[in-house]
Write an enzyme that holds these catalytic residues in place. Structure first.
Site, PDB file in Angstrom:
ATOM      1  N   HIS A 292      10.547  -5.205  -9.085  1.00 41.81           N
ATOM      2  CA  HIS A 292       9.184  -5.088  -8.567  1.00 41.81           C
ATOM      3  C   HIS A 292       8.330  -4.153  -9.427  1.00 41.81           C
ATOM      4  O   HIS A 292       8.846  -3.365 -10.218  1.00 41.81           O
ATOM      5  CB  HIS A 292       9.192  -4.564  -7.127  1.00 41.81           C
ATOM      6  CG  HIS A 292       9.503  -5.623  -6.104  1.00 41.81           C
ATOM      7  ND1 HIS A 292      10.785  -6.030  -5.828  1.00 41.81           N
ATOM      8  CD2 HIS A 292       8.697  -6.344  -5.294  1.00 41.81           C
ATOM      9  CE1 HIS A 292      10.759  -6.965  -4.885  1.00 41.81           C
ATOM     10  NE2 HIS A 292       9.497  -7.184  -4.544  1.00 41.81           N
TER      11      HIS A 292
ATOM     12  N   LYS B 141       5.538  -0.090  -5.768  1.00 49.57           N
ATOM     13  CA  LYS B 141       6.157  -0.512  -4.504  1.00 49.57           C
ATOM     14  C   LYS B 141       6.719   0.707  -3.798  1.00 49.57           C
ATOM     15  O   LYS B 141       7.421   1.521  -4.387  1.00 49.57           O
ATOM     16  CB  LYS B 141       7.263  -1.538  -4.757  1.00 49.57           C
ATOM     17  CG  LYS B 141       7.933  -1.990  -3.476  1.00 49.57           C
ATOM     18  CD  LYS B 141       8.746  -3.254  -3.666  1.00 49.57           C
ATOM     19  CE  LYS B 141       9.490  -3.637  -2.385  1.00 49.57           C
ATOM     20  NZ  LYS B 141       8.632  -3.730  -1.205  1.00 49.57           N
TER      21      LYS B 141
ATOM     22  N   LYS C 194      -7.400  -3.057   2.303  1.00 48.86           N
ATOM     23  CA  LYS C 194      -7.748  -2.589   0.946  1.00 48.86           C
ATOM     24  C   LYS C 194      -6.531  -2.543   0.030  1.00 48.86           C
ATOM     25  O   LYS C 194      -6.636  -2.150  -1.134  1.00 48.86           O
ATOM     26  CB  LYS C 194      -8.369  -1.185   1.032  1.00 48.86           C
ATOM     27  CG  LYS C 194      -9.712  -1.189   1.738  1.00 48.86           C
ATOM     28  CD  LYS C 194     -10.337   0.193   1.725  1.00 48.86           C
ATOM     29  CE  LYS C 194     -11.613   0.177   2.545  1.00 48.86           C
ATOM     30  NZ  LYS C 194     -11.807   1.416   3.306  1.00 48.86           N
TER      31      LYS C 194
END
Ligand SMILES: NC(=O)C1=CN([C@@H]2O[C@H](COP(=O)(O)OP(=O)(O)OC[C@H]3O[C@@H](n4cnc5c(N)ncnc54)[C@H](OP(=O)(O)O)[C@@H]3O)[C@@H](O)[C@H]2O)C=CC1
Ligand SMILES: O=C(O)C1=N[C@H](C(=O)O)C[C@H](O)C1
Length: 250
Positions: free
Chosen positions: A135, A139, A12
């Site tokens: 990023h 993250k 998921k």
């Protein structure tokens, strides 16, 4: 020809959900399980999974791999958080399961693998080298697994070539001003809404600089590497660290 029976762990999540779609779309693969946190690992044996694609979190990956290797299920791992101590534990499990293969890929995208390779080639030729990874802000970790691996490869390439340490500041007013030190290479982490996964390796010499930049703009960039990893890991016993080994780049 029978299809490769593949399970996705972390199904998921951001990359896991994309991997589920990629495995479902691959003609030579059958998605036999898509597990989220709290789902029973026994599903993997019950469904006859041959390969587990592990895309969870650093706090979950070791227990998942212990189960997979212990049951002879090959694994393709994108999850970050690898230390020497973790690798030693994994190698210990693998030594008791000599036919089982595990691929750990700090990055599955071809551009990122080449970014690392080009940086490794260039590193001995420049006085200064720094890594900047950028990023999305969700993250979980910093620095990225890719940046850590890149810095390690750069450091070993420089050591092998006998390159001197890069010149650096003698004083810093604030902790962290020079980034994290990975084997002597400064690594800087940026977290910014709008970004996905990006890396620049900056190299500097007398009167010139070289910048090697890679951008993953969508999680689809990681899918060909994951599928290649699943196809190859079943016939590659033991631990393979880095997708480059399956791309015959070494
Ligand atoms: N190598 C590569 O090319 C890439 C690697 N990554 C790495 O992959 C990992 C996942 O990244 P991302 O998808 O962004 O993170 P997410 O947080 O979006 O996804 C992780 C998923 O794993 C689930 N999870 C946690 N523990 C377990 C468990 N024991 N069993 C099954 N599922 C579990 C989480 O559930 P819950 O939310 O309930 O905790 C979550 O759904 C990170 O380490 C990331 O750095 C990411 C992209 C590319
Ligand atoms: O968490 C991410 O998103 C990514 N993680 C990996 C890493 O830490 O290097 C790979 C890629 O950078 C995306």
């Amino acid at each position: 020809m029978s299809k490769l029976r593949v399970a996705v762990l972390g199904a998921k999540g951001r990359i896991g959900s994309e991997a589920v779609r990629a495995v479902e779309a691959a003609e030579d693969m059958e998605l036999v399980a898509a597990l989220g946190r709290g789902d029973k690992l026994e599903t993997l044996t019950e469904t006859g999974a041959q390969v587990a694609v592990e895309l969870t979190t650093p706090d979950s990956v070791m227990a998942n791999l212990e189960f997979c290797v212990g049951h002879g299920i090959h694994a393709v791992v994108g999850t970050t958080g690898w230390t020497d101590e973790r690798l030693a534990r994994l190698n210990g499990w693998l030594s008791a399961a000599p036919e089982t293969g595990v691929l750990i890929a700090p990055n599955f995208s071809i551009g990122a693998v080449l970014n690392m390779k080009f940086a490794q080639i260039a590193a001995p030729y420049f006085e200064s080298v720094e890594v900047i990874e950028l990023h999305h802000p969700k993250k979980v970790d910093a620095p990225s697994g890719t940046a850590t691996r890149t810095a390690q490869l750069i450091a070993s390439a420089r050591a092998e070539a006998g390159a001197a340490p890069a010149p650096d500041a003698t004083e810093t007013a604030l902790d962290g001003a020079r980034g994290a030190d990975v084997d002597g290479i400064p690594v800087h982490s940026v977290r910014l809404r709008g970004l996905l996964a990006h890396q620049e390796v900056l190299l500097g010499g007398e009167g010139e600089t070289l910048t090697i930049r890679h951008d993953s703009l969508h999680h689809s960039s990681f899918m060909p590497g994951i599928l290649l990893g699943a196809r190859r890991v079943v016939s590659t016993p033991g631990l393979t660290f880095g997708l480059e080994h399956f791309l015959d780049l070494n």
